[in-house]
Design an enzyme around this catalytic site. Sequence first.
Site, PDB file in Angstrom:
ATOM      1  CG  HIS A 271      38.284  38.099  43.184  1.00 43.62           C
ATOM      2  ND1 HIS A 271      39.419  37.336  43.325  1.00 43.62           N
ATOM      3  CD2 HIS A 271      38.666  39.392  43.302  1.00 43.62           C
ATOM      4  CE1 HIS A 271      40.446  38.147  43.516  1.00 43.62           C
ATOM      5  NE2 HIS A 271      40.024  39.391  43.511  1.00 43.62           N
ATOM      6  CG  ASP A 328      36.243  47.118  42.935  1.00 44.47           C
ATOM      7  OD1 ASP A 328      36.879  47.917  43.636  1.00 44.47           O
ATOM      8  OD2 ASP A 328      36.764  46.417  42.050  1.00 44.47           O
TER       9      ASP A 328
HETATM   10  N1  CMC Z   1      28.623  39.315  35.874  1.00 46.00           N
HETATM   11  C1  CMC Z   1      28.144  38.352  35.060  1.00 46.00           C
HETATM   12  N2  CMC Z   1      28.811  37.212  34.754  1.00 46.00           N
HETATM   13  C2  CMC Z   1      30.025  37.058  35.292  1.00 46.00           C
HETATM   14  C3  CMC Z   1      30.594  38.033  36.154  1.00 46.00           C
HETATM   15  C4  CMC Z   1      29.832  39.191  36.444  1.00 46.00           C
HETATM   16  N3  CMC Z   1      30.306  40.126  37.240  1.00 46.00           N
HETATM   17  N4  CMC Z   1      31.816  37.612  36.547  1.00 46.00           N
HETATM   18  C5  CMC Z   1      32.033  36.437  35.952  1.00 46.00           C
HETATM   19  N5  CMC Z   1      30.936  36.087  35.209  1.00 46.00           N
HETATM   20  C6  CMC Z   1      30.741  34.829  34.466  1.00 46.00           C
HETATM   21  C7  CMC Z   1      31.517  34.809  33.172  1.00 46.00           C
HETATM   22  O1  CMC Z   1      30.724  35.301  32.106  1.00 46.00           O
HETATM   23  C8  CMC Z   1      31.816  33.350  33.039  1.00 46.00           C
HETATM   24  O2  CMC Z   1      30.637  32.699  32.618  1.00 46.00           O
HETATM   25  P1  CMC Z   1      30.731  31.378  31.663  1.00 46.00           P
HETATM   26  O3  CMC Z   1      31.427  30.341  32.496  1.00 46.00           O
HETATM   27  O4  CMC Z   1      29.325  31.058  31.357  1.00 46.00           O
HETATM   28  O5  CMC Z   1      31.528  31.788  30.462  1.00 46.00           O
HETATM   29  C9  CMC Z   1      32.083  32.904  34.473  1.00 46.00           C
HETATM   30  O6  CMC Z   1      31.318  33.805  35.274  1.00 46.00           O
HETATM   31  C10 CMC Z   1      33.547  32.956  34.901  1.00 46.00           C
HETATM   32  O7  CMC Z   1      34.031  34.272  34.645  1.00 46.00           O
HETATM   33  P2  CMC Z   1      35.448  34.608  34.050  1.00 46.00           P
HETATM   34  O8  CMC Z   1      35.376  35.907  33.339  1.00 46.00           O
HETATM   35  O9  CMC Z   1      35.965  33.425  33.281  1.00 46.00           O
HETATM   36  O10 CMC Z   1      36.266  34.719  35.395  1.00 46.00           O
HETATM   37  P3  CMC Z   1      37.636  35.499  35.593  1.00 46.00           P
HETATM   38  O11 CMC Z   1      38.285  34.900  36.761  1.00 46.00           O
HETATM   39  O12 CMC Z   1      38.394  35.534  34.310  1.00 46.00           O
HETATM   40  O13 CMC Z   1      37.172  37.004  35.886  1.00 46.00           O
HETATM   41  C11 CMC Z   1      36.486  38.961  36.992  1.00 46.00           C
HETATM   42  C12 CMC Z   1      37.129  37.576  37.140  1.00 46.00           C
HETATM   43  C13 CMC Z   1      36.636  39.718  38.318  1.00 46.00           C
HETATM   44  C14 CMC Z   1      37.219  39.769  35.912  1.00 46.00           C
HETATM   45  C15 CMC Z   1      35.000  38.787  36.636  1.00 46.00           C
HETATM   46  O14 CMC Z   1      34.316  38.119  37.668  1.00 46.00           O
HETATM   47  C16 CMC Z   1      34.322  40.121  36.325  1.00 46.00           C
HETATM   48  O15 CMC Z   1      34.388  40.586  35.190  1.00 46.00           O
HETATM   49  N6  CMC Z   1      33.666  40.779  37.343  1.00 46.00           N
HETATM   50  C17 CMC Z   1      33.101  42.087  37.149  1.00 46.00           C
HETATM   51  C18 CMC Z   1      34.194  43.146  37.261  1.00 46.00           C
HETATM   52  C19 CMC Z   1      34.666  43.339  38.683  1.00 46.00           C
HETATM   53  O16 CMC Z   1      33.868  43.443  39.612  1.00 46.00           O
HETATM   54  N7  CMC Z   1      35.998  43.442  38.846  1.00 46.00           N
HETATM   55  C20 CMC Z   1      36.611  43.681  40.154  1.00 46.00           C
HETATM   56  C21 CMC Z   1      37.293  42.472  40.674  1.00 46.00           C
HETATM   57  S1  CMC Z   1      37.805  42.597  42.398  1.00 46.00           S
HETATM   58  C22 CMC Z   1      38.872  43.930  42.543  1.00 46.00           C
HETATM   59  C23 CMC Z   1      39.904  44.066  41.487  1.00 46.00           C
HETATM   60  O17 CMC Z   1      40.545  43.115  41.070  1.00 46.00           O
HETATM   61  O18 CMC Z   1      40.116  45.190  41.063  1.00 46.00           O
END
Ligand code: CMC
Length: 393
Positions: A271, A328
């Site tokens: 998140h 989720d």
């Molecule tokens: N699986 C694998 N790696 C992950 C995941 C995941 N679910 N989430 C983040 N990472 C890794 C990402 O690859 C990155 O790694 P590195 O530092 O090596 O490049 C690091 O963790 C930080 O991730 P980010 O994408 O820079 O973080 P963000 O704040 O931009 O993204 C997020 C947040 C929710 C989009 C992301 O965690 C994600 O894609 N999660 C899976 C989708 C998900 O469950 N979304 C629902 C979120 S909660 C309810 C809502 O908002 O709808």
Amino acid sequence: TGLVTLDYGYLNTGSTKSAITYVNGEKGILRYRGYSIEDLAEKATFPETAWLLIYGELPNQEQLSHFRTLLTENALLHENLLHFFREMPPGAHPMGILSSVVNAVGLFTPRFYDDENIASAFELTTAGLISKIRTIAAFAYKASIGEPFVYPEAERSYCSNFLNMMFSSKTRPYHPDPIMEKALNTLLIVHADHEQNCSTSTVRMVGSSQANLYASICAGICALWGPLHGGANQAVLETLLRIQQSGMTIEQVMAKAKDKNDPFRLSGFGHRVYKSYDPRAKVLKKLMYQVFEREHVHDPLLDVAIKLEEAALKDDYFVERKLYPNVDFYSGILYRAMGIPTNMLTVMFAIGRLPGWIAHWKEMHDDPQSKINRPRQIYTGKTERAWIDRDKR
Ligand code: CMC
């Protein structure tokens, strides 16, 4: 462009002040208008929570009964809108139908800011939307399975009405199930707001141009659809099903999620704000056990989910990046126990999030400091070039 600060994904850019929802990502705290998500999930009804978010205070008896009357009286859709459901291609995603119909509902309703009595017109418009979104969702489902629509009934509660519209038919009456209705109520409450997330910021962005509420909410629904946002609940269930059906091991899924050359992410984890266990996921995990125990449900997907969570919580990659289960992760398993199909999961999220979107739209309109949202950019294209005639290219 020297004055422009670049902040991809707005990691550190505040777009507004807001008095609606407080999130503390380090400690895992979530409050709506000061009330904890744990208290609301246990004690409130969804309409009560909607009122709280939009108007800032818990409704008194009179306000609540007035709001209930508005919800009941405004549950129906204009019959001309039924074409939207009947004439969509088979297999059309219900989020596409939901966003289109919400926008179309606005065409059948006078724009409230043209009205002389803006406050009561706003109340009517928002109650109408909160009530109708449930009817739209249920009709989209009924159309997708080729069954006749079931209309809302005055004497039913918000959640009971929705489940009845979804699951009853002439030959298969819906028997009210208070445990499932309470579970649905809690699910909608935990989804009701989450400050400046992608869809809420979209609603504010579109609303900042003074586009009407329906158009702004329609845009919010489209933003929610994406798998990184609300669409994650569908993706979680698909991943769990894939593990269960294909015989893929938990280790293989974890390896895939960590592989930087693979676009796959473990949906339901991570998140932007929570760097600890999402408090909403905690509420839902507890609720899931209660519902499964009382209803004697056994879903093999729950076993898969538990194993996946255990593996992630002790995996270095997930620990270092502070990736915990989010809202989720467990919601889909709960909805499945209610009989909600996988492609309707994000629609359920939208029904829950609607009061939050409306509250933010209202807060923005009431704020004398708000302006049209218009971010800047850092231009990286060509400098000035001379025109080249067509025959010389
Ligand atoms: N699986 C694998 N790696 C992950 C995941 C995941 N679910 N989430 C983040 N990472 C890794 C990402 O690859 C990155 O790694 P590195 O530092 O090596 O490049 C690091 O963790 C930080 O991730 P980010 O994408 O820079 O973080 P963000 O704040 O931009 O993204 C997020 C947040 C929710 C989009 C992301 O965690 C994600 O894609 N999660 C899976 C989708 C998900 O469950 N979304 C629902 C979120 S909660 C309810 C809502 O908002 O709808």
